[in-house]
Motif scaffolding. Structure first.
Motif, PDB file in Angstrom:
ATOM      1  N   GLU A  41      -3.512   6.786 -10.681  1.00  0.00           N
ATOM      2  CA  GLU A  41      -3.923   5.707  -9.845  1.00  0.00           C
ATOM      3  C   GLU A  41      -2.860   4.601  -9.805  1.00  0.00           C
ATOM      4  O   GLU A  41      -2.344   4.100 -10.960  1.00  0.00           O
ATOM      5  CB  GLU A  41      -5.311   5.165 -10.267  1.00  0.00           C
ATOM      6  CG  GLU A  41      -6.374   5.974 -10.088  1.00  0.00           C
ATOM      7  CD  GLU A  41      -7.751   5.424 -10.020  1.00  0.00           C
ATOM      8  OE1 GLU A  41      -7.907   4.133  -9.375  1.00  0.00           O
ATOM      9  OE2 GLU A  41      -8.465   5.894 -10.679  1.00  0.00           O
ATOM     10  N   THR A  42      -2.480   3.809  -8.597  1.00  0.00           N
ATOM     11  CA  THR A  42      -1.437   3.032  -8.742  1.00  0.00           C
ATOM     12  C   THR A  42      -2.098   1.753  -8.024  1.00  0.00           C
ATOM     13  O   THR A  42      -2.611   1.955  -6.961  1.00  0.00           O
ATOM     14  CB  THR A  42      -0.324   3.297  -8.213  1.00  0.00           C
ATOM     15  OG1 THR A  42       0.168   4.545  -8.579  1.00  0.00           O
ATOM     16  CG2 THR A  42       0.769   2.228  -8.187  1.00  0.00           C
ATOM     17  N   VAL A  43      -2.284   0.591  -8.574  1.00  0.00           N
ATOM     18  CA  VAL A  43      -2.638  -0.694  -8.208  1.00  0.00           C
ATOM     19  C   VAL A  43      -1.402  -1.737  -8.334  1.00  0.00           C
ATOM     20  O   VAL A  43      -1.177  -2.167  -9.542  1.00  0.00           O
ATOM     21  CB  VAL A  43      -3.997  -1.241  -8.492  1.00  0.00           C
ATOM     22  CG1 VAL A  43      -4.237  -2.567  -8.027  1.00  0.00           C
ATOM     23  CG2 VAL A  43      -4.990  -0.094  -8.236  1.00  0.00           C
ATOM     24  N   ASN A  44      -1.030  -2.283  -7.248  1.00  0.00           N
ATOM     25  CA  ASN A  44       0.109  -3.440  -7.170  1.00  0.00           C
ATOM     26  C   ASN A  44       1.311  -2.861  -7.999  1.00  0.00           C
ATOM     27  O   ASN A  44       1.831  -3.623  -9.014  1.00  0.00           O
ATOM     28  CB  ASN A  44      -0.349  -4.631  -7.912  1.00  0.00           C
ATOM     29  CG  ASN A  44      -1.500  -5.474  -6.821  1.00  0.00           C
ATOM     30  OD1 ASN A  44      -1.433  -4.943  -5.726  1.00  0.00           O
ATOM     31  ND2 ASN A  44      -2.397  -5.968  -7.519  1.00  0.00           N
ATOM     32  N   ARG A  45       1.663  -1.736  -7.999  1.00  0.00           N
ATOM     33  CA  ARG A  45       2.804  -1.031  -8.872  1.00  0.00           C
ATOM     34  C   ARG A  45       2.531  -0.959 -10.189  1.00  0.00           C
ATOM     35  O   ARG A  45       3.345  -0.584 -11.074  1.00  0.00           O
ATOM     36  CB  ARG A  45       4.184  -1.960  -8.593  1.00  0.00           C
ATOM     37  CG  ARG A  45       4.407  -1.917  -6.939  1.00  0.00           C
ATOM     38  CD  ARG A  45       5.764  -2.655  -6.890  1.00  0.00           C
ATOM     39  NE  ARG A  45       5.746  -3.959  -7.146  1.00  0.00           N
ATOM     40  CZ  ARG A  45       6.966  -4.637  -7.625  1.00  0.00           C
ATOM     41  NH1 ARG A  45       8.061  -4.087  -7.476  1.00  0.00           N
ATOM     42  NH2 ARG A  45       6.643  -5.710  -7.961  1.00  0.00           N
ATOM     43  N   ALA A  46       1.296  -1.159 -10.639  1.00  0.00           N
ATOM     44  CA  ALA A  46       0.945  -0.888 -11.981  1.00  0.00           C
ATOM     45  C   ALA A  46       0.034   0.538 -11.981  1.00  0.00           C
ATOM     46  O   ALA A  46      -0.695   0.820 -11.256  1.00  0.00           O
ATOM     47  CB  ALA A  46      -0.108  -1.899 -12.583  1.00  0.00           C
ATOM     48  N   VAL A  47       0.690   1.541 -12.769  1.00  0.00           N
ATOM     49  CA  VAL A  47       0.088   2.833 -12.850  1.00  0.00           C
ATOM     50  C   VAL A  47      -0.912   3.062 -14.046  1.00  0.00           C
ATOM     51  O   VAL A  47      -0.612   2.613 -15.108  1.00  0.00           O
ATOM     52  CB  VAL A  47       1.202   3.953 -12.917  1.00  0.00           C
ATOM     53  CG1 VAL A  47       0.791   5.446 -12.826  1.00  0.00           C
ATOM     54  CG2 VAL A  47       2.315   3.644 -11.875  1.00  0.00           C
ATOM     55  N   TRP A  93       0.702  -0.998   0.054  1.00  0.00           N
ATOM     56  CA  TRP A  93       0.009   0.051   0.034  1.00  0.00           C
ATOM     57  C   TRP A  93       0.843   1.232   0.142  1.00  0.00           C
ATOM     58  O   TRP A  93       0.688   2.221  -0.786  1.00  0.00           O
ATOM     59  CB  TRP A  93      -0.969   0.163   1.125  1.00  0.00           C
ATOM     60  CG  TRP A  93      -2.122  -0.915   1.082  1.00  0.00           C
ATOM     61  CD1 TRP A  93      -2.037  -2.334   1.398  1.00  0.00           C
ATOM     62  CD2 TRP A  93      -3.246  -0.650   0.749  1.00  0.00           C
ATOM     63  NE1 TRP A  93      -3.447  -2.811   1.485  1.00  0.00           N
ATOM     64  CE2 TRP A  93      -4.086  -1.862   0.973  1.00  0.00           C
ATOM     65  CE3 TRP A  93      -3.996   0.489   0.275  1.00  0.00           C
ATOM     66  CZ2 TRP A  93      -5.368  -1.883   0.539  1.00  0.00           C
ATOM     67  CZ3 TRP A  93      -5.248   0.380  -0.067  1.00  0.00           C
ATOM     68  CH2 TRP A  93      -6.106  -0.979  -0.134  1.00  0.00           C
ATOM     69  N   MET A  94       1.999   1.235   0.658  1.00  0.00           N
ATOM     70  CA  MET A  94       3.060   2.405   0.992  1.00  0.00           C
ATOM     71  C   MET A  94       3.601   2.490  -0.364  1.00  0.00           C
ATOM     72  O   MET A  94       3.936   3.790  -0.760  1.00  0.00           O
ATOM     73  CB  MET A  94       3.745   2.256   2.257  1.00  0.00           C
ATOM     74  CG  MET A  94       3.056   2.254   3.438  1.00  0.00           C
ATOM     75  SD  MET A  94       2.071   3.993   3.652  1.00  0.00           S
ATOM     76  CE  MET A  94       3.361   4.806   3.653  1.00  0.00           C
ATOM     77  N   ASP A  95       3.937   1.341  -1.017  1.00  0.00           N
ATOM     78  CA  ASP A  95       4.787   1.505  -2.337  1.00  0.00           C
ATOM     79  C   ASP A  95       3.825   2.188  -3.479  1.00  0.00           C
ATOM     80  O   ASP A  95       4.178   3.013  -4.157  1.00  0.00           O
ATOM     81  CB  ASP A  95       4.934   0.248  -2.920  1.00  0.00           C
ATOM     82  CG  ASP A  95       6.487  -0.369  -2.485  1.00  0.00           C
ATOM     83  OD1 ASP A  95       7.177   0.571  -2.010  1.00  0.00           O
ATOM     84  OD2 ASP A  95       6.765  -1.521  -2.677  1.00  0.00           O
ATOM     85  N   ASP A  96       2.623   1.718  -3.386  1.00  0.00           N
ATOM     86  CA  ASP A  96       1.458   2.274  -4.472  1.00  0.00           C
ATOM     87  C   ASP A  96       1.377   3.624  -4.035  1.00  0.00           C
ATOM     88  O   ASP A  96       1.223   4.546  -5.106  1.00  0.00           O
ATOM     89  CB  ASP A  96       0.266   1.469  -4.303  1.00  0.00           C
ATOM     90  CG  ASP A  96       0.177   0.039  -5.116  1.00  0.00           C
ATOM     91  OD1 ASP A  96       1.318  -0.078  -5.561  1.00  0.00           O
ATOM     92  OD2 ASP A  96      -0.604  -0.644  -4.879  1.00  0.00           O
TER      93      ASP A  96
END
Length: 113
Positions: free
Chosen positions: A69-75, A42-45
């Motif tokens: 928006e970022t989800v699982n390091r995918a932007v 979560w913090m990475d995203d």
């Protein structure tokens, strides 16, 4: 008269329930992917999103035009830009961020008159 009021109330309830169901169906897949995240992810995203927003805001041609928006390091990039070159530039700017594994560039090219 009371019958019609009760019927109208029931119809509103059914309509509200069906709208809630429709909205939740679209979110189900995203919630499942978010559920698999560890607390550090979560913090990475969040860090990736903030870094992408800062880098895009630093470019005068892209500032304020793109939602990130970022989800699982995918932007995921959404918004409107004037040229295909700006669309590609935004994708490359974000892809250069460490820990980003994918960029879904959903920007729409819409030329200004």
């Amino acid at each position: 008269m009371a019958f019609y009021r009760a019927r109208k109330r029931l119809l509103r309830f059914v309509l509200a329930g069906s709208m809630l169901l429709a909205l939740s169906a679209g979110c189900e897949q995203r919630l499942q992917s978010l559920h698999k995240l560890r607390p550090g992810d979560w913090m990475d995203d969040l860090a990736i999103t903030r870094e992408a927003q800062a880098r895009l805001a630093a470019d005068p041609d892209l500032a304020g035009k793109i939602k990130v928006e970022t989800v699982n390091r995918a932007v995921y990039l959404t918004g409107k830009v004037e040229t295909n070159e700006l669309k590609q530039r935004a994708g490359h700017i974000v892809l250069d961020i460490p820990r980003v594994i994918k960029v879904a560039n959903n920007l729409v090219v819409q030329a200004t008159d």
